[in-house]
Design a protein around this motif. Structure first.
Motif, PDB file in Angstrom:
ATOM      1  N   PHE A   1     -77.727 -34.784  64.891  1.00  0.00           N
ATOM      2  CA  PHE A   1     -78.422 -34.035  65.933  1.00  0.00           C
ATOM      3  C   PHE A   1     -77.657 -32.753  66.272  1.00  0.00           C
ATOM      4  O   PHE A   1     -78.244 -31.660  66.370  1.00  0.00           O
ATOM      5  N   ALA A   2     -76.339 -32.870  66.425  1.00  0.00           N
ATOM      6  CA  ALA A   2     -75.524 -31.700  66.761  1.00  0.00           C
ATOM      7  C   ALA A   2     -75.574 -30.651  65.658  1.00  0.00           C
ATOM      8  O   ALA A   2     -75.669 -29.438  65.929  1.00  0.00           O
ATOM      9  N   VAL A   3     -75.521 -31.083  64.411  1.00  0.00           N
ATOM     10  CA  VAL A   3     -75.572 -30.139  63.287  1.00  0.00           C
ATOM     11  C   VAL A   3     -76.923 -29.428  63.258  1.00  0.00           C
ATOM     12  O   VAL A   3     -77.003 -28.212  63.014  1.00  0.00           O
ATOM     13  N   ARG A   4     -78.012 -30.171  63.510  1.00  0.00           N
ATOM     14  CA  ARG A   4     -79.335 -29.558  63.500  1.00  0.00           C
ATOM     15  C   ARG A   4     -79.450 -28.463  64.562  1.00  0.00           C
ATOM     16  O   ARG A   4     -79.988 -27.381  64.296  1.00  0.00           O
ATOM     17  N   ILE A   5     -78.943 -28.728  65.761  1.00  0.00           N
ATOM     18  CA  ILE A   5     -79.051 -27.744  66.836  1.00  0.00           C
ATOM     19  C   ILE A   5     -78.186 -26.531  66.530  1.00  0.00           C
ATOM     20  O   ILE A   5     -78.603 -25.379  66.771  1.00  0.00           O
ATOM     21  N   TRP A   6     -76.984 -26.736  65.984  1.00  0.00           N
ATOM     22  CA  TRP A   6     -76.136 -25.594  65.630  1.00  0.00           C
ATOM     23  C   TRP A   6     -76.822 -24.719  64.579  1.00  0.00           C
ATOM     24  O   TRP A   6     -76.862 -23.490  64.715  1.00  0.00           O
ATOM     25  N   ILE A   7     -77.386 -25.353  63.563  1.00  0.00           N
ATOM     26  CA  ILE A   7     -78.073 -24.583  62.521  1.00  0.00           C
ATOM     27  C   ILE A   7     -79.277 -23.853  63.116  1.00  0.00           C
ATOM     28  O   ILE A   7     -79.544 -22.682  62.781  1.00  0.00           O
ATOM     29  N   ALA A   8     -80.007 -24.506  63.998  1.00  0.00           N
ATOM     30  CA  ALA A   8     -81.168 -23.869  64.619  1.00  0.00           C
ATOM     31  C   ALA A   8     -80.751 -22.664  65.460  1.00  0.00           C
ATOM     32  O   ALA A   8     -81.440 -21.624  65.460  1.00  0.00           O
ATOM     33  N   VAL A   9     -79.631 -22.768  66.199  1.00  0.00           N
ATOM     34  CA  VAL A   9     -79.126 -21.631  66.982  1.00  0.00           C
ATOM     35  C   VAL A   9     -78.790 -20.469  66.061  1.00  0.00           C
ATOM     36  O   VAL A   9     -79.151 -19.301  66.324  1.00  0.00           O
ATOM     37  N   VAL A  10     -78.107 -20.769  64.967  1.00  0.00           N
ATOM     38  CA  VAL A  10     -77.718 -19.719  64.014  1.00  0.00           C
ATOM     39  C   VAL A  10     -78.954 -19.078  63.384  1.00  0.00           C
ATOM     40  O   VAL A  10     -79.048 -17.847  63.269  1.00  0.00           O
ATOM     41  N   VAL A  11     -79.919 -19.891  62.975  1.00  0.00           N
ATOM     42  CA  VAL A  11     -81.148 -19.365  62.366  1.00  0.00           C
ATOM     43  C   VAL A  11     -81.913 -18.503  63.375  1.00  0.00           C
ATOM     44  O   VAL A  11     -82.418 -17.420  63.025  1.00  0.00           O
ATOM     45  N   ALA A  12     -82.000 -18.967  64.620  1.00  0.00           N
ATOM     46  CA  ALA A  12     -82.717 -18.203  65.643  1.00  0.00           C
ATOM     47  C   ALA A  12     -82.041 -16.856  65.891  1.00  0.00           C
ATOM     48  O   ALA A  12     -82.710 -15.818  66.001  1.00  0.00           O
TER      49      ALA A  12
ATOM     50  N   VAL B   1     -89.398 -17.106  68.143  1.00  0.00           N
ATOM     51  CA  VAL B   1     -88.366 -17.245  67.110  1.00  0.00           C
ATOM     52  C   VAL B   1     -87.569 -18.532  67.319  1.00  0.00           C
ATOM     53  O   VAL B   1     -87.290 -19.279  66.359  1.00  0.00           O
ATOM     54  N   GLY B   2     -87.194 -18.823  68.573  1.00  0.00           N
ATOM     55  CA  GLY B   2     -86.450 -20.053  68.852  1.00  0.00           C
ATOM     56  C   GLY B   2     -87.247 -21.296  68.521  1.00  0.00           C
ATOM     57  O   GLY B   2     -86.710 -22.252  67.942  1.00  0.00           O
TER      58      GLY B   2
END
Length: 622
Positions: free
Chosen positions: A22-33, A156-157
């Motif tokens: 879960f933490a990795v997914r949110i970090w990647i999503a923040v970076v992608v956004a 975008v987010g």
């Protein structure tokens, strides 16, 4: 062992692998956004990262449902911003007063719902602060452009969260929800078995069970956005939850009848409850009168409700349409919602007056933060406690953002920004997964506040003075709001419980005088269970609260019994038993116990005579 089970049982550094995923997914999503927002050259690129933090949920359905409401509420907030600024652009004091009134109206709307619907209402309120107050207070002609920029950043987010969750196979909510409902089903069966052993079914314990069932209401709604068959699973989950509430009522009815603790009856019912797929069987002679017939009916009702729960759970797991498509209505108190809205508007007006009179710079940052704290606090059981939590987490978030900005980074390359964000974002998300609700809330708030204070931009501006000013005024917002809530405290739990209990009494008195009911008996039971959830609140009840819960559950029992009787009597209208049904309905209206018993026996005897007459016609002469 399945992948989901392995992720849930294996641990690393004290956290399950599912939490790390879960933490990795949110970090990647923040970076992608952030990358997409920078590439699109959005002015409010940091809003895309903050949007990801707000949509940080471990399952796809929850994130997508909140994303939908977030988009809808943002549109409403932008329209309200244009209307408020367009009307009061030449009078700042009136503009701030109108903004305070809008916040109060949105808090009122939030009080009439729960879950993401309530969040959408408060978001529409503080979106005006973000678009019209923080961004364009001195440049009202740019409000529309600011609204479009914010809308683009939110889009975008949302896209980043949705894409990352799909590519990295975020888990579905229906699996965990089915497990929670199955656990509650076992608890309801345990309640029934204790009744059969002659143990009292305590009101507070029953209230806690009803609260736990009703608290899953918003999660059941999120299943609709999980997949193409999500609406079917959502209907199945609602069916199981409503049947659980009805089974609790059936168990309590059985407990109130004399003879329910008879060993032979208890053994038969316990055996039926423990065996899956057992149909309802008669526990006494159906033609019996008085107490025996009541126990027989209650036993049948308990087994029927238990079967309905099993059918709902089976439909939820298999994704098929349930037999019963019941609704799960939310109990709305316009009085409580209105009181909360008025207080929120007064808090906003008081803080605005203080900041305007101070003449400080960056007061728009404080106003925005106050609106956010008021709004998000309105979706919690304790608004002032949420403000205290915000006051505590602000310096933590400022220190975290400062370390990230001036110690870890100090560079302009995006790859280094992405790597620098990893420990701070993932650490906050891991904290969100802790079972302790306070620590979990601290983790979520720290993630959001850290991204707000850090404000990632392209190129990144490393200005210590700006950083300190923003941190100071964000913290000042929580301090001023605490002062306002001290002068005008939120509605107390005692007063809220008294209002809700009084509403339950009045509703019971008017129950038989109403026309066609809005909800079926089972759906109305769930609505009453939702009201009990609001009365119970969080945590272990005190002695005073236990007494209130005892009365609330007693009112729940009476209202459910009357509704079931009314529904049964309505089916007799126009038939040979219509006159007796009218007498029974009048007895219910007066709640005269002896009259109700006489009417029930008269209906029972008349029905038995009709059944014997019909049987003789079928058999013919001997």
């Amino acid at each position: 062992m399945s992948v989901a089970t392995a992720l849930g049982t294996s641990r690393f550094a004290g956290f399950p692998l599912s939490s790390w995923a879960f933490a990795v997914r949110i970090w990647i999503a923040v970076v992608v956004a952030l990358y997409a927002a920078f590439w699109l050259q959005l002015e409010s690129a940091s809003s895309a990262a903050v949007c990801v933090g707000i949509l940080a949920f471990p399952t796809r359905g929850q994130a997508l449902e909140k994303a939908g409401y977030r988009s809808f509420a943002t549109v409403i907030g932008v329209v309200a911003s244009i209307a408020i600024v367009g009307t009061f652009s030449q009078a700042r004091d009136l503009l701030l007063l109108a903004f305070a009134a809008w916040v109060g109206l949105c808090i009122y709307a939030a009080g009439l719902s729960d879950g993401n619907r309530a969040y959408a209402a408060v978001l529409a309120g503080y979106t005006v602060a973000v678009v019209a107050i923080q961004q364009q207070l001195d440049t009202p002609l740019h409000v529309f452009d600011a609204g479009m920029q914010r809308g683009a950043a939110i889009a975008v987010g949302i896209a980043a969260v949705a894409i990352v969750n799909d590519l990295l196979v975020a888990p579905d909510r229906h699996l965990g929800l089915a497990n929670q409902l199955a656990i509650l089903h076992r608890q309801v069966r345990d309640l029934a078995k204790s009744v059969l052993r002659g143990e009292p079914s305590g009101g507070p314990a029953t209230a806690t069970l009803l609260r736990d069932i009703a608290s899953l209401r918003s999660d059941m709604g999120s299943l609709a956005t999980e997949s193409s068959g999500g609406s079917t699973r959502s209907a199945a989950a609602r069916s199981a939850a409503v049947a659980l509430v009805a089974e609790v009522h059936a168990a309590r009815v059985l407990a109130a009848l004399p003879g329910s603790a008879e060993p032979a009856l208890g053994d038969r019912l316990r055996s039926a409850l423990e065996q899956e797929g057992v149909e309802e069987t008669s526990t006494a002679a159906y033609a019996a009168r008085g107490a025996a017939a009541s126990v027989d009916w209650a036993s049948r009702e308990l087994l029927r409700r238990d079967r309905e729960v099993r059918e709902g759970l089976a439909a939820l797991k298999s994704g098929v349409r349930p037999v019963h498509e019941w609704r799960t209505p939310y109990y709305r108190s316009h009085r409580l919602a209105g009181e909360a809205g008025v207080r929120a508007g007064l808090w906003m007006a008081m803080v605005s007056a203080c900041l305007v009179l101070s003449g400080w710079a960056l007061t728009d940052v404080s106003l925005t933060q106050v609106a956010v704290l008021i709004g998000l606090g309105a979706t919690t059981p304790n608004p002032r406690g949420f403000t205290v939590l915000g006051f505590i987490v602000t310096p933590i978030a400022a220190i975290t953002a400062g370390v990230l900005e001036f110690v870890v980074l100090g560079v302009t390359q995006f790859p280094l920004l992405a790597m620098g964000l990893a420990p701070f974002v993932m650490g906050s998300v891991l904290m969100m997964t802790l079972p302790n609700r306070v620590l979990s809330a601290l983790g979520r708030l720290n993630l959001i506040f850290m991204l707000v204070i850090f404000g990632p931009s392209n190129p990144q501006i490393y200005n210590p003075e700006t950083f300190l000013d923003v941190s100071l005024f964000v913290g000042l917002a929580a301090a001023l709001l605490l002062m306002a809530q001290t002068l005008i405290p939120p509605l107390s739990d005692e007063r809220r419980r008294r209002w809700l209990l009084g509403a339950a009494r009045r509703e019971l008195d008017r129950l038989t005088s109403r026309g066609v009911p809005r909800y079926g008996p089972e759906e109305a039971m769930f609505r009453d269970a939702e009201r009990i959830r609001q009365i119970a609140g969080e945590g272990a009840p005190t002695a005073q609260v236990r007494a209130i819960l005892q009365e609330a559950v007693a009112l729940f029992d009476q209202a459910a019994a009357i509704r079931l009787c009314e529904a049964s009597l309505a089916r007799l209208a126009g038939g040979p038993l219509a006159a007796l049904a009218d007498q029974a309905r009048k007895a219910l209206a007066t709640r005269d116990v002896q009259a109700i018993r006489r009417a029930a026996l008269a209906l029972h005897d008349a029905a038995a005579r009709d059944a014997l007459l019909a049987a003789s016609h079928v058999m013919g002469p001997a």
